[in-house]
Scaffold this motif. Structure first.
Motif, PDB file in Angstrom:
ATOM      1  N   HIS A 241      62.136  35.681 -34.562  1.00  0.00           N
ATOM      2  CA  HIS A 241      62.121  35.839 -36.021  1.00  0.00           C
ATOM      3  C   HIS A 241      61.690  34.563 -36.747  1.00  0.00           C
ATOM      4  N   LYS A 242      61.611  33.438 -36.036  1.00  0.00           N
ATOM      5  CA  LYS A 242      61.194  32.184 -36.667  1.00  0.00           C
ATOM      6  C   LYS A 242      59.714  31.866 -36.473  1.00  0.00           C
ATOM      7  N   ILE A 243      59.018  32.689 -35.719  1.00  0.00           N
ATOM      8  CA  ILE A 243      57.604  32.436 -35.461  1.00  0.00           C
ATOM      9  C   ILE A 243      56.794  32.906 -36.660  1.00  0.00           C
ATOM     10  N   VAL A 244      55.948  32.030 -37.162  1.00  0.00           N
ATOM     11  CA  VAL A 244      55.098  32.363 -38.302  1.00  0.00           C
ATOM     12  C   VAL A 244      53.774  32.901 -37.777  1.00  0.00           C
ATOM     13  N   GLY A 245      53.348  34.047 -38.292  1.00  0.00           N
ATOM     14  CA  GLY A 245      52.035  34.578 -37.964  1.00  0.00           C
ATOM     15  C   GLY A 245      52.034  35.682 -36.923  1.00  0.00           C
ATOM     16  N   ILE A 246      53.135  35.856 -36.197  1.00  0.00           N
ATOM     17  CA  ILE A 246      53.240  36.929 -35.200  1.00  0.00           C
ATOM     18  C   ILE A 246      54.586  37.604 -35.424  1.00  0.00           C
TER      19      ILE A 246
ATOM     20  N   ASP B 168      62.762  26.975 -31.241  1.00  0.00           N
ATOM     21  CA  ASP B 168      63.069  27.188 -32.650  1.00  0.00           C
ATOM     22  C   ASP B 168      61.879  27.698 -33.435  1.00  0.00           C
ATOM     23  N   GLY B 169      61.007  28.405 -32.781  1.00  0.00           N
ATOM     24  CA  GLY B 169      59.882  28.998 -33.491  1.00  0.00           C
ATOM     25  C   GLY B 169      58.679  28.109 -33.572  1.00  0.00           C
ATOM     26  N   GLY B 170      58.537  27.223 -32.665  1.00  0.00           N
ATOM     27  CA  GLY B 170      57.396  26.321 -32.655  1.00  0.00           C
ATOM     28  C   GLY B 170      57.827  24.925 -33.024  1.00  0.00           C
ATOM     29  N   GLU B 171      57.283  24.000 -32.355  1.00  0.00           N
ATOM     30  CA  GLU B 171      57.632  22.611 -32.601  1.00  0.00           C
ATOM     31  C   GLU B 171      56.392  21.881 -33.086  1.00  0.00           C
ATOM     32  N   ALA B 172      56.620  20.794 -33.777  1.00  0.00           N
ATOM     33  CA  ALA B 172      55.505  20.018 -34.291  1.00  0.00           C
ATOM     34  C   ALA B 172      54.665  19.499 -33.129  1.00  0.00           C
TER      35      ALA B 172
ATOM     36  N   ALA C 200      44.892  34.429 -33.441  1.00  0.00           N
ATOM     37  CA  ALA C 200      44.050  35.633 -33.453  1.00  0.00           C
ATOM     38  C   ALA C 200      43.965  36.244 -32.059  1.00  0.00           C
ATOM     39  N   MET C 201      43.826  35.408 -31.036  1.00  0.00           N
ATOM     40  CA  MET C 201      43.752  35.935 -29.672  1.00  0.00           C
ATOM     41  C   MET C 201      45.090  36.549 -29.261  1.00  0.00           C
ATOM     42  N   ALA C 202      46.187  35.965 -29.699  1.00  0.00           N
ATOM     43  CA  ALA C 202      47.513  36.489 -29.349  1.00  0.00           C
ATOM     44  C   ALA C 202      47.746  37.841 -30.005  1.00  0.00           C
ATOM     45  N   LEU C 203      47.199  38.021 -31.194  1.00  0.00           N
ATOM     46  CA  LEU C 203      47.372  39.306 -31.896  1.00  0.00           C
ATOM     47  C   LEU C 203      46.479  40.362 -31.300  1.00  0.00           C
TER      48      LEU C 203
END
Length: 130
Positions: free
Chosen positions: A25-30, A97-101, A127-130
């Protein structure tokens, strides 16, 4: 003299789905549903298939001659192991945590050299992941 390292006994068909290493739920874009479905159905399904294939391979006697059936099963086993490893690397790269810097300067430099910018790489990767 060093001590002898022991390893767990390998049992064909005994692989398991690891705990999900990120908070979908913390991932932006997917969407969380897409990520969780990928994790459960594609990654989990590959592990289930690998267990089935390994069990079939193990059913052949150790002294059975190599044949087309074993060759096909070994090929499926290799493809499934590759699929599982690639999915685990992908899921681990998301970050818990939904992606790190992105802070590795060498990686940043390589991404800029290959894609023109980190943002362009992120856009193409998503885009490739989607």
């Amino acid at each position: 003299m060093g001590t002898l390292q022991t390893f767990p006994i390998y049992t064909p068909g005994d692989h398991f789905v690891r705990d999900i290493p990120f908070k979908a739920h913390k991932i932006v874009g997917i969407s969380p549903e897409l990520l969780e479905g990928l994790y459960e159905n594609i990654y989990g399904g590959a592990i289930q298939c690998l267990n089935e294939v390994e069990t079939m391979i193990a059913a052949y006697s150790n002294d059975a001659p190599w044949n087309a059936d074993i060759e096909k099963l070994k090929s499926q086993e290799l493809q499934l192991v590759n699929e599982i490893i690639l999915h685990e690397v992908y899921f681990d790269s998301i970050g818990k945590d939904g992606g790190e810097a992105l802070d590795d300067q060498i990686l940043k430099s390589a991404l800029r050299a290959s894609f023109g910018s980190i943002r362009k790489w992120q856009t193409e990767f998503t885009a490739m992941a989607l």
